[in-house]
Design a protein around this motif. Structure first.
Motif, PDB file in Angstrom:
ATOM      1  N   ASP A  58      -7.728 -51.365 -22.066  1.00  0.00           N
ATOM      2  CA  ASP A  58      -7.777 -50.475 -23.217  1.00  0.00           C
ATOM      3  C   ASP A  58      -5.406 -50.895 -23.387  1.00  0.00           C
ATOM      4  O   ASP A  58      -5.342 -49.980 -24.179  1.00  0.00           O
ATOM      5  N   GLY A  59      -5.289 -50.920 -22.618  1.00  0.00           N
ATOM      6  CA  GLY A  59      -3.473 -51.375 -22.154  1.00  0.00           C
ATOM      7  C   GLY A  59      -3.278 -50.440 -21.656  1.00  0.00           C
ATOM      8  O   GLY A  59      -2.338 -49.912 -22.055  1.00  0.00           O
ATOM      9  N   SER A  60      -4.132 -49.439 -21.003  1.00  0.00           N
ATOM     10  CA  SER A  60      -3.341 -48.362 -20.265  1.00  0.00           C
ATOM     11  C   SER A  60      -3.764 -47.886 -18.555  1.00  0.00           C
ATOM     12  O   SER A  60      -5.147 -49.010 -18.492  1.00  0.00           O
ATOM     13  N   ILE A  61      -3.945 -47.424 -17.503  1.00  0.00           N
ATOM     14  CA  ILE A  61      -4.245 -47.326 -16.665  1.00  0.00           C
ATOM     15  C   ILE A  61      -5.228 -45.533 -16.251  1.00  0.00           C
ATOM     16  O   ILE A  61      -4.011 -44.493 -16.362  1.00  0.00           O
ATOM     17  N   THR A  62      -5.907 -45.629 -16.212  1.00  0.00           N
ATOM     18  CA  THR A  62      -6.788 -44.285 -16.141  1.00  0.00           C
ATOM     19  C   THR A  62      -6.142 -43.728 -14.656  1.00  0.00           C
ATOM     20  O   THR A  62      -5.741 -44.722 -13.766  1.00  0.00           O
ATOM     21  N   PHE A  63      -6.066 -42.330 -14.082  1.00  0.00           N
ATOM     22  CA  PHE A  63      -5.825 -42.443 -12.459  1.00  0.00           C
ATOM     23  C   PHE A  63      -6.943 -43.588 -11.696  1.00  0.00           C
ATOM     24  O   PHE A  63      -7.080 -43.208 -10.650  1.00  0.00           O
ATOM     25  N   GLU A  64      -8.098 -42.976 -11.838  1.00  0.00           N
ATOM     26  CA  GLU A  64      -9.213 -43.558 -11.080  1.00  0.00           C
ATOM     27  C   GLU A  64      -8.814 -45.425 -10.834  1.00  0.00           C
ATOM     28  O   GLU A  64      -8.818 -45.372  -9.675  1.00  0.00           O
ATOM     29  N   GLU A  65      -8.204 -45.716 -12.191  1.00  0.00           N
ATOM     30  CA  GLU A  65      -7.773 -47.744 -12.329  1.00  0.00           C
ATOM     31  C   GLU A  65      -6.396 -47.574 -11.036  1.00  0.00           C
ATOM     32  O   GLU A  65      -6.437 -48.395 -10.283  1.00  0.00           O
ATOM     33  N   LEU A  66      -6.029 -46.633 -11.312  1.00  0.00           N
ATOM     34  CA  LEU A  66      -4.549 -46.182 -10.397  1.00  0.00           C
ATOM     35  C   LEU A  66      -4.771 -46.535  -8.858  1.00  0.00           C
ATOM     36  O   LEU A  66      -4.594 -46.709  -7.500  1.00  0.00           O
ATOM     37  N   LYS A  67      -5.740 -44.801  -8.486  1.00  0.00           N
ATOM     38  CA  LYS A  67      -6.641 -44.531  -7.290  1.00  0.00           C
ATOM     39  C   LYS A  67      -6.512 -46.163  -7.104  1.00  0.00           C
ATOM     40  O   LYS A  67      -6.479 -46.451  -5.565  1.00  0.00           O
ATOM     41  N   GLU A  68      -7.907 -47.365  -7.394  1.00  0.00           N
ATOM     42  CA  GLU A  68      -8.395 -47.933  -7.030  1.00  0.00           C
ATOM     43  C   GLU A  68      -7.042 -48.873  -6.832  1.00  0.00           C
ATOM     44  O   GLU A  68      -7.289 -49.807  -5.616  1.00  0.00           O
ATOM     45  N   ALA A  69      -7.307 -48.680  -7.429  1.00  0.00           N
ATOM     46  CA  ALA A  69      -5.058 -50.545  -6.468  1.00  0.00           C
ATOM     47  C   ALA A  69      -4.818 -49.495  -5.718  1.00  0.00           C
ATOM     48  O   ALA A  69      -4.409 -50.734  -4.531  1.00  0.00           O
ATOM     49  N   VAL A  70      -4.295 -48.140  -5.570  1.00  0.00           N
ATOM     50  CA  VAL A  70      -3.807 -47.451  -4.113  1.00  0.00           C
ATOM     51  C   VAL A  70      -4.650 -48.069  -2.874  1.00  0.00           C
ATOM     52  O   VAL A  70      -4.546 -48.805  -1.756  1.00  0.00           O
ATOM     53  N   LYS A  71      -5.874 -48.042  -3.228  1.00  0.00           N
ATOM     54  CA  LYS A  71      -7.543 -48.486  -2.277  1.00  0.00           C
ATOM     55  C   LYS A  71      -6.581 -49.849  -1.784  1.00  0.00           C
ATOM     56  O   LYS A  71      -7.077 -49.719  -0.934  1.00  0.00           O
ATOM     57  N   LYS A  72      -6.807 -50.411  -2.931  1.00  0.00           N
ATOM     58  CA  LYS A  72      -6.964 -52.205  -2.642  1.00  0.00           C
ATOM     59  C   LYS A  72      -5.591 -52.778  -2.070  1.00  0.00           C
ATOM     60  O   LYS A  72      -5.739 -52.923  -0.734  1.00  0.00           O
ATOM     61  N   ALA A  73      -4.518 -51.747  -2.110  1.00  0.00           N
ATOM     62  CA  ALA A  73      -3.664 -51.857  -0.913  1.00  0.00           C
ATOM     63  C   ALA A  73      -3.460 -50.976   0.066  1.00  0.00           C
ATOM     64  O   ALA A  73      -3.067 -51.340   0.997  1.00  0.00           O
TER      65      ALA A  73
END
Length: 77
Positions: A58-73
């Protein structure tokens, strides 16, 4: 490394219009905060964050999507 609470606080600061999403404009308007996100996700640009983690495209980042990025890192404690 960030705790989930610290990450939520950062997300809330970036979500300037309080719609539950961080747009690419929010990231560009807050370069200091986007730098922190970059360090937590190992992603260098807001565009890269969107391409890799905007799961609903949708062209934006939700908290869950951000959390997934941080978890992946492996930076979420």
């Amino acid at each position: 490394m960030a705790t989930e609470q610290e990450l939520q606080s950062l997300f809330n600061k970036l979500d300037t219009d309080q719609d539950g999403k961080i747009s690419i404009n929010d990231l560009f308007l807050s370069p200091g905060l986007s730098t922190i996100i970059s360090s937590e996700t190992n992603i260098s640009t807001p565009q890269e964050l969107l391409v890799n983690y905007d799961s609903d495209e949708d062209g934006s980042i939700t908290f869950e999507e951000l959390k997934e990025a941080v978890k992946k890192a492996d930076n979420l404690t």
